[in-house]
Design an enzyme around this catalytic site. Sequence first.
Site, PDB file in Angstrom:
ATOM      1  N   MET A   3      68.274  42.328  13.609  1.00 46.50           N
ATOM      2  CA  MET A   3      67.103  41.478  12.827  1.00 46.50           C
ATOM      3  C   MET A   3      66.543  42.418  11.687  1.00 46.50           C
ATOM      4  SD  MET A   3      63.098  41.005  14.303  1.00 46.50           S
ATOM      5  CE  MET A   3      62.855  42.791  14.189  1.00 46.50           C
ATOM      6  N   THR A  15      68.013  44.759   9.844  1.00 47.21           N
ATOM      7  CA  THR A  15      69.156  44.451   8.501  1.00 47.21           C
ATOM      8  C   THR A  15      69.224  43.304   7.865  1.00 47.21           C
ATOM      9  OG1 THR A  15      70.116  46.471   9.569  1.00 47.21           O
ATOM     10  CG2 THR A  15      71.662  45.280   7.922  1.00 47.21           C
ATOM     11  N   HIS A  44      74.171  55.664   9.021  1.00 48.03           N
ATOM     12  CA  HIS A  44      73.004  54.695   8.639  1.00 48.03           C
ATOM     13  C   HIS A  44      72.302  55.027   7.318  1.00 48.03           C
ATOM     14  CE1 HIS A  44      70.818  51.116   9.105  1.00 48.03           C
ATOM     15  NE2 HIS A  44      70.365  51.630  10.361  1.00 48.03           N
ATOM     16  N   GLN A  46      68.864  53.310   6.268  1.00 44.11           N
ATOM     17  CA  GLN A  46      67.710  53.793   7.135  1.00 44.11           C
ATOM     18  C   GLN A  46      67.106  55.086   6.468  1.00 44.11           C
ATOM     19  OE1 GLN A  46      66.596  51.988  10.174  1.00 44.11           O
ATOM     20  NE2 GLN A  46      64.828  53.466   9.419  1.00 44.11           N
ATOM     21  N   ASP A  90      65.069  57.897  18.377  1.00 42.94           N
ATOM     22  CA  ASP A  90      65.768  56.480  18.611  1.00 42.94           C
ATOM     23  C   ASP A  90      66.023  56.301  19.869  1.00 42.94           C
ATOM     24  OD1 ASP A  90      67.279  54.447  17.815  1.00 42.94           O
ATOM     25  OD2 ASP A  90      69.075  55.626  16.819  1.00 42.94           O
ATOM     26  N   MET A 133      73.518  50.375  20.415  1.00 44.32           N
ATOM     27  CA  MET A 133      74.348  49.244  20.839  1.00 44.32           C
ATOM     28  C   MET A 133      76.068  49.593  21.178  1.00 44.32           C
ATOM     29  SD  MET A 133      74.939  45.866  18.476  1.00 44.32           S
ATOM     30  CE  MET A 133      72.915  45.982  18.152  1.00 44.32           C
TER      31      MET A 133
END
Length: 392
Positions: free
Chosen positions: A142, A144, A219, A222, A310, A315
Amino acid sequence: MGVVAAASGVLACCNAAAAGLVSSPRSSKALTPLAPSQIRGAPLICRLSVVRLHSERRGDYSHRGKIVCKSSTATQNDASVSQSQAGQGVKHFLHIDDYDNKTIMNILERAAEVKAKLKSGDRSFKPFAGKTMAMIFTKPSMRTRVSFETGFHLLGGHAIYLGPDDIQLGKREETRDIARVLSGYNDVIMARLFAHKDLIDLAKFGSVPVINGLTDYNHPCQIMADALTIIEHKGYIDNIKVVYVGDGNNVVHSWLRFAAVVPIHFVCACPRGFEPDPTTVEQARAKGAKIDIVNDPMEAVKGADVIYSDVWASMGQKEEAALRMQRFQGFQVNEKMMEQAGPQVLFMHCLPAERGVEVTDGVIEAPNSIVFPQAENRMHAQNAVMLHVLGA
């Protein structure tokens, strides 16, 4: 840059702050930073200028020179791509330490400028008018998708979403072919992927800038948003202590590579067997990064400026969730851990969060949680990254 037009007041502030930050360029005296309370009262753009000036006066140009998209690590297929290989004049954003300190601070300063412009309600800045961006998602997200698509639209461009059913890298079509085809249609490619090698191949074979929206390895967007958020709330970023509590995952790898460029103290507190990639740790240390990898989170957070968490199972790791729940006992960020750090500590999380698992609901909702400003800053930091790679 000149995006925010409140020039005289901001420049006066910046000049005054800079004067208070450093001695004469010819002086051999040590730097005397402003007190955090003094910096915090200045506009964010000014604060970023002070942070950047402090880094420059400290002589932090260890990565100056040709921009090279370095290899990830041996565990990430050991693939690399240079700017010359990718095409003359093409800039990618694959890893933070592909750039030097000055460039990273320039991007963060630009993020603050454009954020101020958008937050003021001014929608006249349209540097991406007539441009298109292909967004490849093999991993859904969502934040990104919405942050990139909204940001590119607000700056005048059109973003095209390509989900797992629209494009299958290396399966229905080879990645090198996809890179060439999309380069013919679009001005920039953003990719959120599983395999880091697919990202490297997009950059190697494409002829337009490629932005790393996330891979299993790292990442970087982020962490750019995180850095912007820390500067907004702390007033500075040099030498802060960031303690990440949890799995040594892709977010940790980007923090390690950020620490190789910006002088922070980064600590990863994780269970044994869940440490970050050792090659990335050693590469960052070789560049002068101050890094600790430890297994005792309560000891690690003492004196932390930021505690970062985190999910324990990312995922693609959900089948390990039960095992990880057992192994990560004692690594939940709760009120006791925040109290152990001290009154100055801020809490950050890259989201989505599993409340009651890696972090308590009370910590996320506490006054010193900056999780949601951090989430908003994904868009603003990514806007600046896109401006940089497109030369706008």
